[in-house]
Design a protein around this motif. Structure first.
Motif, mmCIF file in Angstrom:
data_model
loop_
_atom_site.group_PDB
_atom_site.id
_atom_site.type_symbol
_atom_site.label_atom_id
_atom_site.label_comp_id
_atom_site.label_asym_id
_atom_site.label_seq_id
_atom_site.Cartn_x
_atom_site.Cartn_y
_atom_site.Cartn_z
ATOM 1 N N ALA A 85 0.807 -1.233 0.000
ATOM 2 C CA ALA A 85 0.000 0.000 0.000
ATOM 3 C C ALA A 85 0.832 1.270 0.000
ATOM 4 N N ASN A 86 2.137 1.137 -0.125
ATOM 5 C CA ASN A 86 2.973 2.345 -0.027
ATOM 6 C C ASN A 86 3.026 3.149 -1.322
ATOM 7 N N LYS A 87 2.464 2.623 -2.395
ATOM 8 C CA LYS A 87 2.454 3.404 -3.644
ATOM 9 C C LYS A 87 1.401 2.828 -4.586
ATOM 10 N N GLY A 88 1.287 3.461 -5.730
ATOM 11 C CA GLY A 88 0.440 2.917 -6.792
ATOM 12 C C GLY A 88 -1.011 2.730 -6.382
ATOM 13 N N ILE A 89 -1.600 1.646 -6.884
ATOM 14 C CA ILE A 89 -3.028 1.384 -6.665
ATOM 15 C C ILE A 89 -3.304 1.136 -5.177
ATOM 16 N N GLY A 90 -2.386 0.469 -4.490
ATOM 17 C CA GLY A 90 -2.580 0.164 -3.064
ATOM 18 C C GLY A 90 -2.708 1.412 -2.216
ATOM 19 N N SER B 193 3.334 -2.238 4.115
ATOM 20 C CA SER B 193 4.430 -2.114 3.148
ATOM 21 C C SER B 193 5.610 -2.933 3.636
ATOM 22 N N ARG B 194 6.398 -3.411 2.689
ATOM 23 C CA ARG B 194 7.538 -4.238 3.109
ATOM 24 C C ARG B 194 8.675 -3.385 3.638
ATOM 25 N N ASP B 195 8.649 -2.100 3.367
ATOM 26 C CA ASP B 195 9.692 -1.194 3.832
ATOM 27 C C ASP B 195 9.045 -0.144 4.741
ATOM 28 N N GLN C 88 10.041 2.620 6.150
ATOM 29 C CA GLN C 88 10.238 4.032 5.797
ATOM 30 C C GLN C 88 9.285 4.431 4.658
ATOM 31 N N ARG C 89 9.199 3.567 3.638
ATOM 32 C CA ARG C 89 8.302 3.878 2.513
ATOM 33 C C ARG C 89 6.848 3.934 2.992
ATOM 34 N N GLY C 90 6.513 3.088 3.954
ATOM 35 C CA GLY C 90 5.150 3.097 4.509
ATOM 36 C C GLY C 90 4.862 4.401 5.237
ATOM 37 N N LEU D 203 4.931 -5.271 6.390
ATOM 38 C CA LEU D 203 4.452 -6.583 5.932
ATOM 39 C C LEU D 203 5.055 -6.914 4.572
ATOM 40 N N ASP D 204 6.027 -7.829 4.619
ATOM 41 C CA ASP D 204 6.553 -8.409 3.379
ATOM 42 C C ASP D 204 5.787 -9.707 3.170
ATOM 43 N N VAL D 205 4.998 -9.771 2.113
ATOM 44 C CA VAL D 205 4.095 -10.916 1.934
ATOM 45 C C VAL D 205 4.853 -12.211 1.651
ATOM 46 N N ASN E 94 -5.581 -8.044 -0.868
ATOM 47 C CA ASN E 94 -4.289 -8.586 -1.300
ATOM 48 C C ASN E 94 -3.896 -7.875 -2.590
ATOM 49 N N ASN E 95 -3.196 -6.755 -2.413
ATOM 50 C CA ASN E 95 -2.860 -5.897 -3.555
ATOM 51 C C ASN E 95 -1.395 -6.023 -3.983
ATOM 52 N N ALA E 96 -0.495 -6.337 -3.044
ATOM 53 C CA ALA E 96 0.943 -6.364 -3.368
ATOM 54 C C ALA E 96 1.187 -7.284 -4.562
ATOM 55 N N ALA F 180 5.322 -15.484 -16.349
ATOM 56 C CA ALA F 180 5.306 -15.463 -14.882
ATOM 57 C C ALA F 180 4.127 -14.628 -14.373
ATOM 58 N N TYR F 181 4.015 -13.403 -14.863
ATOM 59 C CA TYR F 181 2.968 -12.507 -14.361
ATOM 60 C C TYR F 181 1.568 -13.040 -14.683
ATOM 61 N N CYS F 182 1.340 -13.358 -15.956
ATOM 62 C CA CYS F 182 -0.012 -13.783 -16.365
ATOM 63 C C CYS F 182 -0.435 -15.033 -15.598
ATOM 64 N N SER G 209 0.691 -16.156 -12.813
ATOM 65 C CA SER G 209 0.555 -15.926 -11.360
ATOM 66 C C SER G 209 -0.845 -15.395 -11.049
ATOM 67 N N LYS G 210 -1.371 -14.543 -11.928
ATOM 68 C CA LYS G 210 -2.713 -14.002 -11.691
ATOM 69 C C LYS G 210 -3.776 -15.083 -11.950
ATOM 70 N N THR G 211 -3.499 -15.997 -12.886
ATOM 71 C CA THR G 211 -4.413 -17.127 -13.086
ATOM 72 C C THR G 211 -4.465 -17.975 -11.812
ATOM 73 N N PHE H 66 -5.698 -1.308 -16.760
ATOM 74 C CA PHE H 66 -4.318 -0.937 -17.144
ATOM 75 C C PHE H 66 -4.013 0.475 -16.620
ATOM 76 N N THR H 67 -3.236 0.544 -15.576
ATOM 77 C CA THR H 67 -3.107 1.757 -14.764
ATOM 78 C C THR H 67 -1.663 2.247 -14.731
ATOM 79 N N ALA H 68 -1.491 3.543 -14.800
ATOM 80 C CA ALA H 68 -0.142 4.123 -14.797
ATOM 81 C C ALA H 68 0.499 3.998 -13.410
ATOM 82 N N THR H 69 1.398 3.025 -13.273
ATOM 83 C CA THR H 69 2.139 2.832 -12.012
ATOM 84 C C THR H 69 3.553 2.362 -12.346
ATOM 85 N N ASP H 70 4.364 2.215 -11.281
ATOM 86 C CA ASP H 70 5.726 1.689 -11.448
ATOM 87 C C ASP H 70 5.736 0.320 -12.124
HETATM 88 N N1 LIG Z 1 -0.836 -1.230 -12.924
HETATM 89 C C1 LIG Z 1 -1.613 -2.017 -13.675
HETATM 90 O O1 LIG Z 1 -1.854 -1.758 -14.873
HETATM 91 C C2 LIG Z 1 -2.233 -3.239 -13.079
HETATM 92 C C3 LIG Z 1 -3.189 -3.940 -13.830
HETATM 93 C C4 LIG Z 1 -3.779 -5.075 -13.305
HETATM 94 C C5 LIG Z 1 -3.415 -5.487 -12.036
HETATM 95 N N2 LIG Z 1 -2.488 -4.787 -11.305
HETATM 96 C C6 LIG Z 1 -2.162 -5.281 -9.967
HETATM 97 O O2 LIG Z 1 -2.363 -4.235 -9.040
HETATM 98 C C7 LIG Z 1 -1.544 -4.469 -7.884
HETATM 99 C C8 LIG Z 1 -0.821 -3.186 -7.519
HETATM 100 O O3 LIG Z 1 0.086 -2.889 -8.563
HETATM 101 P P1 LIG Z 1 0.533 -1.407 -8.971
HETATM 102 O O4 LIG Z 1 0.243 -1.268 -10.406
HETATM 103 O O5 LIG Z 1 0.006 -0.414 -7.999
HETATM 104 O O6 LIG Z 1 2.120 -1.563 -8.848
HETATM 105 P P2 LIG Z 1 3.236 -0.801 -7.988
HETATM 106 O O7 LIG Z 1 3.022 0.667 -8.013
HETATM 107 O O8 LIG Z 1 4.524 -1.366 -8.467
HETATM 108 O O9 LIG Z 1 2.939 -1.307 -6.496
HETATM 109 C C9 LIG Z 1 3.195 -2.626 -6.113
HETATM 110 C C10 LIG Z 1 3.198 -2.666 -4.594
HETATM 111 O O10 LIG Z 1 3.427 -4.030 -4.202
HETATM 112 C C11 LIG Z 1 4.476 -3.998 -3.245
HETATM 113 N N3 LIG Z 1 5.177 -5.278 -3.128
HETATM 114 C C12 LIG Z 1 5.854 -5.951 -4.075
HETATM 115 N N4 LIG Z 1 6.372 -7.072 -3.536
HETATM 116 C C13 LIG Z 1 5.995 -7.090 -2.234
HETATM 117 C C14 LIG Z 1 6.222 -7.973 -1.151
HETATM 118 N N5 LIG Z 1 6.966 -9.079 -1.269
HETATM 119 N N6 LIG Z 1 5.653 -7.683 0.055
HETATM 120 C C15 LIG Z 1 4.914 -6.581 0.211
HETATM 121 N N7 LIG Z 1 4.693 -5.682 -0.763
HETATM 122 C C16 LIG Z 1 5.231 -5.941 -1.967
HETATM 123 C C17 LIG Z 1 5.384 -2.861 -3.682
HETATM 124 O O11 LIG Z 1 6.251 -2.494 -2.630
HETATM 125 P P3 LIG Z 1 7.666 -1.743 -2.909
HETATM 126 O O12 LIG Z 1 7.364 -0.302 -3.133
HETATM 127 O O13 LIG Z 1 8.423 -2.008 -1.648
HETATM 128 O O14 LIG Z 1 8.278 -2.402 -4.120
HETATM 129 C C18 LIG Z 1 4.325 -1.819 -3.979
HETATM 130 O O15 LIG Z 1 3.856 -1.232 -2.793
HETATM 131 C C19 LIG Z 1 -0.617 -5.627 -8.251
HETATM 132 O O16 LIG Z 1 -1.124 -6.826 -7.695
HETATM 133 C C20 LIG Z 1 -0.715 -5.666 -9.776
HETATM 134 O O17 LIG Z 1 -0.441 -6.950 -10.289
HETATM 135 C C21 LIG Z 1 -1.899 -3.677 -11.805
#
Ligand SMILES: NC(=O)c1ccc[n+]([C@@H]2O[C@H](COP(=O)([O-])OP(=O)(O)OC[C@H]3O[C@@H](n4cnc5c(N)ncnc54)[C@H](OP(=O)(O)O)[C@@H]3O)[C@@H](O)[C@H]2O)c1
Length: 243
Positions: free
Chosen positions: A14-19, A37-39, A41-43, A62-64, A89-91, A165-167, A169-171, A198-202
């Motif tokens: 939850a420290n960035k992006g969609i979370g 968050s796993r870090d 400071q970032r949290g 929380l490092d999952v 469960n967003n990480a 791997a990614y596809c 894993s989501k299945t 499809f969202t603008a994130t890291d």
């Molecule tokens: N962006 C898209 O287009 C999109 C589309 C469909 C689904 N999703 C899903 O949406 C979710 C959020 O993704 P996002 O796009 O927001 O990406 P993001 O900005 O990269 O955020 C991912 C988050 O997951 C955390 N994370 C990664 N490994 C972890 C671990 N072992 N333990 C705890 N936290 C961990 C990251 O922490 P750190 O900052 O420490 O790395 C970060 O907070 C993901 O499940 C992704 O698959 C995203």
């Protein structure tokens, strides 16, 4: 024993992006939200970035992929609130940008640790607290890239994102959703997989076309279902997705 009057949610990654956007939206709806968050400071920095008077947002380590970290987070919730209403469960990680003929075993293992085994472990560890809660809601943040049916359509717009791997894993996360939803149905749990779009994130180098607020709205809808809400489904902004 439930010791907290407001509904309580925990959002992983939850420290960035969609979370982070999910955390802000749930807090604005009156939830006490554990910003995991796993870090640490970032949290803390993430909380500071969305802090507003009246919001109850609590950073938690929380490092999952780390059993000790999961146990420590559970112990903290047991001590502070005694129950959990909503688990998101967003990480997740993108992993290697490699297709099925090229993705190596280590790449697969690393992505499965974060995107599959992580959510399974976190959910199992928090189940007693969720049973003690009133809403019993779990959202697994999945992706349309996990849909085997969509990948089989010749005109699937994201067909070029055929990253093994990614596809897959989501299945697998979707499979966990279906099986857990069925197992917990009689206990009135709602367990759903949600595609934020499809969202603008890291995760994708900010190439996504949706904002994190739009993405979070879809997830929050299924995190805040009332008792008549669905379980065992795969949802996106416009409705259901095929498995
Ligand atoms: N962006 C898209 O287009 C999109 C589309 C469909 C689904 N999703 C899903 O949406 C979710 C959020 O993704 P996002 O796009 O927001 O990406 P993001 O900005 O990269 O955020 C991912 C988050 O997951 C955390 N994370 C990664 N490994 C972890 C671990 N072992 N333990 C705890 N936290 C961990 C990251 O922490 P750190 O900052 O420490 O790395 C970060 O907070 C993901 O499940 C992704 O698959 C995203």
């Amino acid at each position: 024993m439930k010791t907290h009057s407001q509904p309580v949610a925990l959002v992983t990654g939850a420290n960035k992006g969609i979370g982070l956007a999910i955390t802000r939206q749930l807090a604005a709806r009156g939830y006490t939200v554990y910003l995991a968050s796993r870090d640490e400071q970032r949290g803390a920095e993430a909380k500071a970035s969305i802090e507003q008077p009246g919001l109850d947002i609590r950073p938690i380590s929380l490092d999952v992929t780390n059993e000790h970290s999961i146990r420590a987070a559970v112990a903290r919730l047991e001590g502070e609130v005694g129950s959990l209403d909503v688990l998101v469960n967003n990480a997740g990680v993108a992993g290697p940008l490699l297709r099925a003929s090229q993705c190596d075993a280590q790449g697969l293992r690393d992505v499965y640790e974060a995107n599959v085994i992580g959510p399974v472990s976190v959910t199992q560890a928090l189940l007693a607290l969720l049973r003690a809660g009133e809403r019993r809601t779990i959202v697994n943040v999945s992706s349309e890239l996990g849909s085997l049916t969509l990948h089989s359509y010749p005109d699937f717009p994201f067909a070029s994102f055929d990253l093994l791997a990614y596809c897959s894993s989501k299945t697998a996360l979707n499979a966990f959703t279906v099986l857990l939803a069925r197992e917990l149905q009689e206990e009135n749990f709602k367990v759903n997989a949600v595609n934020p779009g499809f969202t603008a994130t890291d995760l994708n180098g900010f190439t996504g076309t949706r904002t994190v607020d739009q993405a979070a709205q879809v997830v929050v809808k299924y995190a805040t279902l009332d008792a008549s809400g669905p379980t065992g489904g795969f949802f996106t902004e416009g409705g259901t997705l095929p498995w």
